[in-house]
Scaffold this active site. Sequence first.
Site, PDB file in Angstrom:
ATOM      1  N   LYS A  43      12.040  -6.504  -6.790  1.00  0.00           N
ATOM      2  CA  LYS A  43      11.867  -5.457  -7.431  1.00  0.00           C
ATOM      3  C   LYS A  43      12.523  -6.148  -8.438  1.00  0.00           C
ATOM      4  CE  LYS A  43      12.249  -1.720  -8.092  1.00  0.00           C
ATOM      5  NZ  LYS A  43      12.658   0.297  -7.666  1.00  0.00           N
ATOM      6  N   ASP A  51       7.386  -1.057  -8.151  1.00  0.00           N
ATOM      7  CA  ASP A  51       7.541   0.136  -7.960  1.00  0.00           C
ATOM      8  C   ASP A  51       7.040   0.416  -7.628  1.00  0.00           C
ATOM      9  OD1 ASP A  51       5.899   1.100  -9.824  1.00  0.00           O
ATOM     10  OD2 ASP A  51       7.781   2.034 -10.955  1.00  0.00           O
TER      11      ASP A  51
END
Length: 235
Positions: A129, A147
Amino acid sequence: MTPDSPSRTALVRRARRINRELALLYPGAHTELNFTTPLELLVATILSAQSTDRRVNMVTPVLFSRYRSAADYASANRGDVEKIIQSTGFFRAKTTSLIGLGQALCDRFGGEVPRRLRDLVTLPGVGRKTANVVLGNAFGVPGITVDTHFARLSRRFGWTTQTDPVKIESEVGALFPRSEWTMLSHRLIWHGRRVCHARRPACGACEVARLCPSFGLGPVDEKVARALVKEGPFS
């Protein structure tokens, strides 16, 4: 695929239409972390774990003014860094990551933030991420940032049923041109923060409600739903 599932072609068309609608709704979507260099964005993204962009943006001006290079982080005094970033939470672990990050960048990448995913994920405190945030926003390399908002909305839109971030990234990425990945991430995150909340999505005030298979999870009355909408910015 269940009997009620759309065909692959229909799924792709609907997904891309939702993306186009969100592009009109959020023409200025961008990362809400403040930064001026790839290193600053990398550090800010590490600090954003279990915190908010607003909170991170409150501490980074002091942090960035004192630590301008990888070498600065590598040689940083632990207590000094902890004091600056304490309010972001998990500050001891984050300090360990930042000092280790600086050391790794100096030892293996000449003090520069690498531009490849496979290199970024070897750095302390950096997962896929964080790596995709840096690639997409600092280097212009398309990446999907999974996320909590992105994961929630991609499931509600019917783009995936996965809960594992890597699998979500793969399945959702296959629905869109690679060139759209970074902006798609911003749009879903913005919509998740503002409208499609985890507990009470503002369905009745959602601009893509007619395209959403999860319509009705939240209040459908427009007046009730409108009161749930949160106005940005969140930085």
